[in-house]
Design an enzyme around this catalytic site. Sequence first.
Site, PDB file in Angstrom:
ATOM      1  N   THR A  72       0.834  -1.202   0.000  1.00 46.69           N
ATOM      2  CA  THR A  72       0.000   0.000   0.000  1.00 46.69           C
ATOM      3  C   THR A  72       0.870   1.253   0.000  1.00 46.69           C
ATOM      4  O   THR A  72       0.664   2.184  -0.798  1.00 46.69           O
ATOM      5  CB  THR A  72      -0.930  -0.010   1.237  1.00 46.69           C
ATOM      6  N   ASN A 157      -5.225  -9.541  -8.150  1.00 47.11           N
ATOM      7  CA  ASN A 157      -5.284 -10.255  -6.882  1.00 47.11           C
ATOM      8  C   ASN A 157      -6.503 -11.176  -6.793  1.00 47.11           C
ATOM      9  O   ASN A 157      -6.490 -12.147  -6.049  1.00 47.11           O
ATOM     10  CB  ASN A 157      -5.296  -9.271  -5.708  1.00 47.11           C
ATOM     11  N   GLN A 185       1.072  -9.141  -6.194  1.00 49.20           N
ATOM     12  CA  GLN A 185       0.612 -10.532  -6.276  1.00 49.20           C
ATOM     13  C   GLN A 185       1.502 -11.412  -7.136  1.00 49.20           C
ATOM     14  O   GLN A 185       1.494 -12.625  -6.989  1.00 49.20           O
ATOM     15  CB  GLN A 185      -0.826 -10.584  -6.808  1.00 49.20           C
ATOM     16  N   SER A 205       5.332  -6.528  -1.918  1.00 50.91           N
ATOM     17  CA  SER A 205       5.007  -6.643  -0.501  1.00 50.91           C
ATOM     18  C   SER A 205       5.535  -7.965   0.048  1.00 50.91           C
ATOM     19  O   SER A 205       5.374  -9.012  -0.587  1.00 50.91           O
ATOM     20  CB  SER A 205       3.482  -6.576  -0.348  1.00 50.91           C
ATOM     21  N   ALA A 206       6.134  -7.906   1.251  1.00 49.54           N
ATOM     22  CA  ALA A 206       6.756  -9.109   1.823  1.00 49.54           C
ATOM     23  C   ALA A 206       5.752 -10.201   2.152  1.00 49.54           C
ATOM     24  O   ALA A 206       6.001 -11.389   1.913  1.00 49.54           O
ATOM     25  CB  ALA A 206       7.534  -8.724   3.091  1.00 49.54           C
ATOM     26  N   THR A 245      13.558   5.321  10.822  1.00 52.44           N
ATOM     27  CA  THR A 245      14.466   4.195  11.062  1.00 52.44           C
ATOM     28  C   THR A 245      13.882   2.932  10.446  1.00 52.44           C
ATOM     29  O   THR A 245      12.697   2.637  10.595  1.00 52.44           O
ATOM     30  CB  THR A 245      14.684   4.006  12.575  1.00 52.44           C
ATOM     31  N   CYS A 333      -8.519  -7.629   1.065  1.00 54.21           N
ATOM     32  CA  CYS A 333      -8.593  -6.406   1.850  1.00 54.21           C
ATOM     33  C   CYS A 333     -10.039  -6.004   2.077  1.00 54.21           C
ATOM     34  O   CYS A 333     -10.326  -5.188   2.930  1.00 54.21           O
ATOM     35  CB  CYS A 333      -7.796  -5.304   1.174  1.00 54.21           C
TER      36      CYS A 333
HETATM   37  N1  PLP Z   1      -1.677  -4.550  -4.253  1.00 56.39           N
HETATM   38  C1  PLP Z   1      -2.279  -5.742  -4.414  1.00 56.39           C
HETATM   39  C2  PLP Z   1      -2.517  -6.258  -5.796  1.00 56.39           C
HETATM   40  C3  PLP Z   1      -2.667  -6.483  -3.296  1.00 56.39           C
HETATM   41  O1  PLP Z   1      -3.268  -7.662  -3.473  1.00 56.39           O
HETATM   42  C4  PLP Z   1      -2.448  -5.952  -2.009  1.00 56.39           C
HETATM   43  C5  PLP Z   1      -2.900  -6.676  -0.799  1.00 56.39           C
HETATM   44  O2  PLP Z   1      -3.863  -7.408  -0.816  1.00 56.39           O
HETATM   45  C6  PLP Z   1      -1.788  -4.709  -1.897  1.00 56.39           C
HETATM   46  C7  PLP Z   1      -1.428  -4.035  -3.040  1.00 56.39           C
HETATM   47  C8  PLP Z   1      -1.489  -4.088  -0.571  1.00 56.39           C
HETATM   48  O3  PLP Z   1      -0.326  -4.655  -0.004  1.00 56.39           O
HETATM   49  P1  PLP Z   1      -0.049  -4.539   1.569  1.00 56.39           P
HETATM   50  O4  PLP Z   1      -1.012  -5.468   2.237  1.00 56.39           O
HETATM   51  O5  PLP Z   1       1.378  -4.959   1.731  1.00 56.39           O
HETATM   52  O6  PLP Z   1      -0.258  -3.114   1.935  1.00 56.39           O
END
Ligand code: PLP
Length: 394
Positions: A72, A157, A185, A205-206, A245, A333
Site C-alpha cells: 500500500t 489479486n 501478487q 510486498s513481503a 528508522t 482487503c
Molecule cells: N496490491 C495488491 C494487488 C494487493 O493484493 C495488495 C494486498 O492485498 C496490496 C497491493 C497491498 O499490499 P499490503 O497489504 O502490503 O499493503
Amino acid sequence: MSERVYLDWNATTPLRPEARAAMAAAFDCAGNPSSVHAEGRAARYLVEQARERVAGLLGAEPRNLIFTSGGTEANALALSPQLAVGGDKGPRDRLLISAIEHPSVRAGGRFAGATIEDVPVLSSGVIDLAALQARLDVLRATATGVRPLVALMHANNETGVVQPVAEAAALVHAAGGLLHVDAVQSAGKIPCDIERLQADTVAISAHKLGGPKGAGALVKRSEAIHVGDPLFKGGGQERGSRGGTENVIGIAGFGAAAEAAGNALAPTALRMAALRDRLEAMLRDISPDAVIFGEGLERLPNTTMFAVPGIKAETALIALDLAGVAVSSGSACSSGKVAGSPVLAAMNVPAALAIGAVRVSLGPASTDRDVDVLISAWRNLVAGLSKGRREVAA
Ligand code: PLP
C-alpha cells in the site's frame, strides 16, 4: 479438531522458514542502521543484504530499491505528480489507472481526484490496450501536452489474470508517460524482471511471498527515476525517499523470503499450476455450470476465482470455513464485507453471478490433500443446497 486447510495465500502467506530464521537472528541486532558504530553497522548489513535479495527477485539494482511498510505504501509513494525521470522535473498532470487495480492504487496517491482517469478492461479481465492508446493520443494532442503516469498491475489479486505490462509500457513511453506496476501478487509467483516488464516503478510486498506483514518496497528501473515527493520526510533514510528508522527485522525477513521464493520460482509455479488445474477439473465435475474467471488466459499459477450460479459466496465461505477450509470472496482487503467485487464489475460480470465469486489461492506448501478437502467440502455444500431446494419444492 482436524488440521485447517489454508487456501487464501493471495490474502497473506504463512512465514517461510527462511524468513522466520532471518527475523529471529535480527531480533538480537541492537543497532540503528544509521549509526556508525559496530552495532549500527551490523544492522546496516542486514538491511543492505535484504536490499540485494529483494532487488534480485526483480533483476533490479539494489540502490534503486526503497523499503516501505508494504504494498500500500509503495503504491502511494509512486503515485505522485512529482515522480520524475532524469532532469525532467515537470509534474505529471494525469494519472491513468486500470479499472481492476487494488484499492491502494485506485485511491490515486497524491493525484487530485479530477486528474485521475480509469482505463477499462475487456470482459476477459485484461486491460483494453486500444482504449489506453486512444486516451494517450487524446492527452498528447492537448495544447499543453499532458504528461501521464499510468498504473497497471502485473497480475490481478482476485482473478490472477496477468496483464500485458510490457505492451502497455511501450504505449505509455511512446506517449512520454511513466508506468507504475503493482506486482504485489506476482512477485515470487511468476518472473517479474523489471527490465522485461519495462515498468518505471514496481511495488511489492513481503507478506504475499512468505515474508512478514508490514514490509514492502518500491523498486525503480533506473537511478534516474526520482520520488520527488517522499511520503515521510525526516532523517534522510532510503536515500531521502523514505524517512524513518528502517524496520530491520521485517526487512531481514523480507530479504530471506524473496531469496527463497526466487530460488524455487519455476518448480513451485509448475506444481501450483498442476494443483490448481486439478482443483478446477474436480470443481467442474461437481458443478458443470461453474464459471472460472480468466480461464484460458495467462493467470497466476496459484489462483482460481469461480462462481456457480445460485451459490452465494457468503454461504460458500461460511460452509467451507466450518469444514476447516479458508478461502475468500473478492479481494482479501475487503473480505470483511459482503460487497460485489469491483474487479468483476469492471469485467461486466452480471451482479447475480459476481455475488457467487469464490477465490481459492494456493501456496508453495499447498498439497493434494488440501485440494481434496476443499473439493469434498464443496461437494457437501452443493449436495446440501440441492437437497434444501428439493425439500422447498416438495
Ligand atoms: N496490491 C495488491 C494487488 C494487493 O493484493 C495488495 C494486498 O492485498 C496490496 C497491493 C497491498 O499490499 P499490503 O497489504 O502490503 O499493503
